[in-house]
Design an enzyme around this catalytic site. Structure first.
Site, short mmCIF file in Angstrom:
data_model
loop_
_atom_site.label_atom_id
_atom_site.label_comp_id
_atom_site.label_asym_id
_atom_site.label_seq_id
_atom_site.Cartn_x
_atom_site.Cartn_y
_atom_site.Cartn_z
CD GLU A 124 -2.13 -1.09 3.04
OE1 GLU A 124 -2.78 -2.05 3.42
OE2 GLU A 124 -1.93 -0.08 3.74
CB CYS A 137 2.54 7.20 3.75
SG CYS A 137 2.82 5.84 4.90
CB CYS A 144 6.54 -5.94 8.52
SG CYS A 144 7.77 -5.15 9.60
CB CYS A 148 4.86 -4.20 16.18
SG CYS A 148 6.60 -3.77 15.95
CB CYS A 151 1.76 -3.09 13.36
SG CYS A 151 2.08 -2.76 11.60
CD GLU A 200 12.55 -1.24 10.57
OE1 GLU A 200 11.54 -0.86 11.19
OE2 GLU A 200 13.54 -0.52 10.38
CB SER A 233 9.32 5.38 10.31
OG SER A 233 8.78 5.03 11.56
CB SER A 256 8.51 2.85 15.97
OG SER A 256 8.13 3.41 14.74
CG LEU A 257 10.84 4.69 22.72
CD1 LEU A 257 12.15 3.97 22.48
CD2 LEU A 257 11.09 5.96 23.55
CG ASN A 336 -5.96 3.29 12.41
OD1 ASN A 336 -7.15 3.21 12.69
ND2 ASN A 336 -5.51 3.39 11.18
CB CYS A 379 -1.12 0.64 10.40
SG CYS A 379 -0.98 2.26 11.13
N1 SAH Z 1 8.57 -0.44 10.56
C1 SAH Z 1 8.71 0.98 10.66
C2 SAH Z 1 7.89 1.78 9.67
C3 SAH Z 1 6.49 1.34 9.36
S1 SAH Z 1 5.25 1.64 10.56
C4 SAH Z 1 8.40 1.41 12.06
O1 SAH Z 1 7.91 0.61 12.84
O2 SAH Z 1 8.71 2.54 12.43
C5 SAH Z 1 5.11 3.38 10.69
C6 SAH Z 1 4.55 3.83 12.03
O3 SAH Z 1 3.19 3.40 12.19
C7 SAH Z 1 5.34 3.22 13.20
O4 SAH Z 1 5.59 4.19 14.17
C8 SAH Z 1 4.36 2.17 13.70
O5 SAH Z 1 4.61 1.83 15.02
C9 SAH Z 1 3.02 2.86 13.48
N2 SAH Z 1 1.87 1.96 13.56
C10 SAH Z 1 1.80 0.66 13.25
N3 SAH Z 1 0.58 0.15 13.52
C11 SAH Z 1 -0.15 1.17 14.01
C12 SAH Z 1 -1.50 1.28 14.47
N4 SAH Z 1 -2.32 0.24 14.48
N5 SAH Z 1 -1.91 2.51 14.89
C13 SAH Z 1 -1.08 3.57 14.87
N6 SAH Z 1 0.19 3.52 14.45
C14 SAH Z 1 0.66 2.34 14.03
#
Ligand code: SAH
Length: 387
Positions: A124, A137, A144, A148, A151, A200, A233, A256-257, A336, A379
């Protein structure tokens, strides 16, 4: 400041909870896409054009059409003889992104695209037009491997790395639409690119840095964007963050902390068991020091999971301990919710309190707007519903 209570929260089981360490660093080689103009350096383009039986200067003409004029239809290359057009197009512009669906929202200023790659993988990209900028974006991997649990993309695992040209083509699709006035608001240009789609980016380092180079190379050999407008990111692959800092291309880094303590971050971002909170925050500081670019600390707010006041205090403390405030800011992202997940966004008052506590300690903080929600804009959700 109160001392944080022990971080005793555990992640509630989600129906599709991944195993703790399904970390895939080297994508399987399956489905390598055809080589495309946007995979090549200017020198490689000249060579390839000559090898295909054309004069070397055709390379510059093709680049001028493709990157500068945003003309991907050979019928528009009127300075080239017909047979040359056809030969160059067939050889160097193989279709990489086949549109499956295109969805609009926010008065047609948000356009979300679902693409099928040549081997069937779905990815996407999202175009977001704001009054002062247009952000694309983009995805960097099909799927991935970071797993996480909040996500949507993380639930299906990694299918494969995307190629440089597959990444660049997502940006160019947006650029062409804007150029042709197909996005509400009239003709325009892509000013920002964020690697926040599927995947990622730092786990597909070479293709991603290759794409960044195509984006920042001045026209006609590239898109001529400013590195400042590009954000990579990452979950925090520390050696790759260090490598990126040394590239001499000062892109913005987002980390992404999502949790200030290892106990919780181990569950929310499983790669934390490899590089922990202190290590990734140190790497973010180092990136800012070397590149002089402010790093963005991304923190999704998940109700009763990571949005407690003590975690806001702990986050501020961790950041403050490293000194030099100008170098980071915290970007809070309302969760989200993904289909089937029991997690949800924070209550308004908890979000407000989280912001207040960070601000009270002098931490620069913003709350991200949530574009594209009604079209599963964030996401990996569009690919998930279509898979
Ligand atoms: N893998 C990378 C980039 C892709 S995700 C990363 O993790 O940074 C981009 C951002 O969207 C990241 O900060 C991720 O944590 C966030 N993200 C993923 N799922 C999400 C969700 N359900 N709601 C809000 N943000 C989300």
């Amino acid at each position: 400041m109160s001392t944080p209570p022990p971080a005793g929260s555990t992640v509630p089981p989600s129906p599709s909870a991944p195993s703790p360490l399904p970390l895939v660093f080297n994508a399987p080689k399956r489905g390598k896409p055809p080589t495309h103009w946007a995979d090549l350096t200017p020198a490689q383009r000249r060579e390839a054009v000559e090898a295909a039986g054309h004069r070397a200067y055709r390379a510059r003409q093709l680049s001028a059409h493709y990157f500068e004029g945003l003309r991907d239809d050979p019928a528009d290359w009127t300075d080239l003889p017909g047979p040359v057009r056809q030969s160059l197009a067939e050889k160097f512009l193989p279709p990489l992104l086949n549109p499956v669906r295109q969805l609009m929202c926010d008065d047609d200023t948000t356009v979300k695209s679902l693409w099928r790659l040549h081997d069937g993988a779905l990815v996407e990209s999202v175009l977001m037009r704001y009054p002062d900028r247009v952000t694309m974006c983009v995805s960097s991997q099909a799927g991935c491997g970071m797993a996480c649990p909040f996500c949507a993309t993380g639930q299906g695992g990694l299918q494969r790395n995307m190629s440089t040209a597959e990444i660049v083509e997502q940006v160019l699709d947006g650029a062409r639409r804007l150029d042709r006035g197909q996005v509400a608001g009239g003709p325009g240009r892509v000013s920002n690119v964020v690697f926040m789609g599927m995947g990622e980016p730092l786990a597909n380092y070479n293709a991603v840095i290759g794409a960044v180079r195509q984006l920042v190379t001045p026209a006609p050999d590239g898109l001529g964007m400013s590195a400042r407008g590009i954000t990579v990111s990452t979950v925090g692959l520390v050696p790759r963050m260090q490598q990126l800092a040394g590239e001499g291309i000062p892109v913005t880094l987002a980390l992404s902390l999502h949790a200030p303590d290892d106990e919780l971050r181990d569950e929310l971002v499983p790669i934390n068991t490899r590089w922990n909170v202190d290590e990734v925050v140190d790497a973010a500081w180092e990136y800012a020091r070397i590149t002089k670019r402010r790093v963005s600390i991304e923190y999704i707010l998940i109700r009763d999971m990571n949005d407690q006041a003590f975690r806001a205090d702990l986050l501020a403390k961790k950041l403050k301990r490293r000194g030099n405030w100008g170098w980071v800011h915290v970007n809070l992202i309302p969760l989200n919710p993904t289909p089937g997940s029991i997690w949800t966004a924070s209550r308004r008052r908890d979000e407000a309190e989280f912001v207040r506590r960070l601000e009270a300690k002098g931490v620069p903080v913003t709350v991200r707007d949530t574009r594209g929600r009604e079209i599963d804009g964030a996401c990996g959700q569009l690919a998930a519903t279509d898979a």
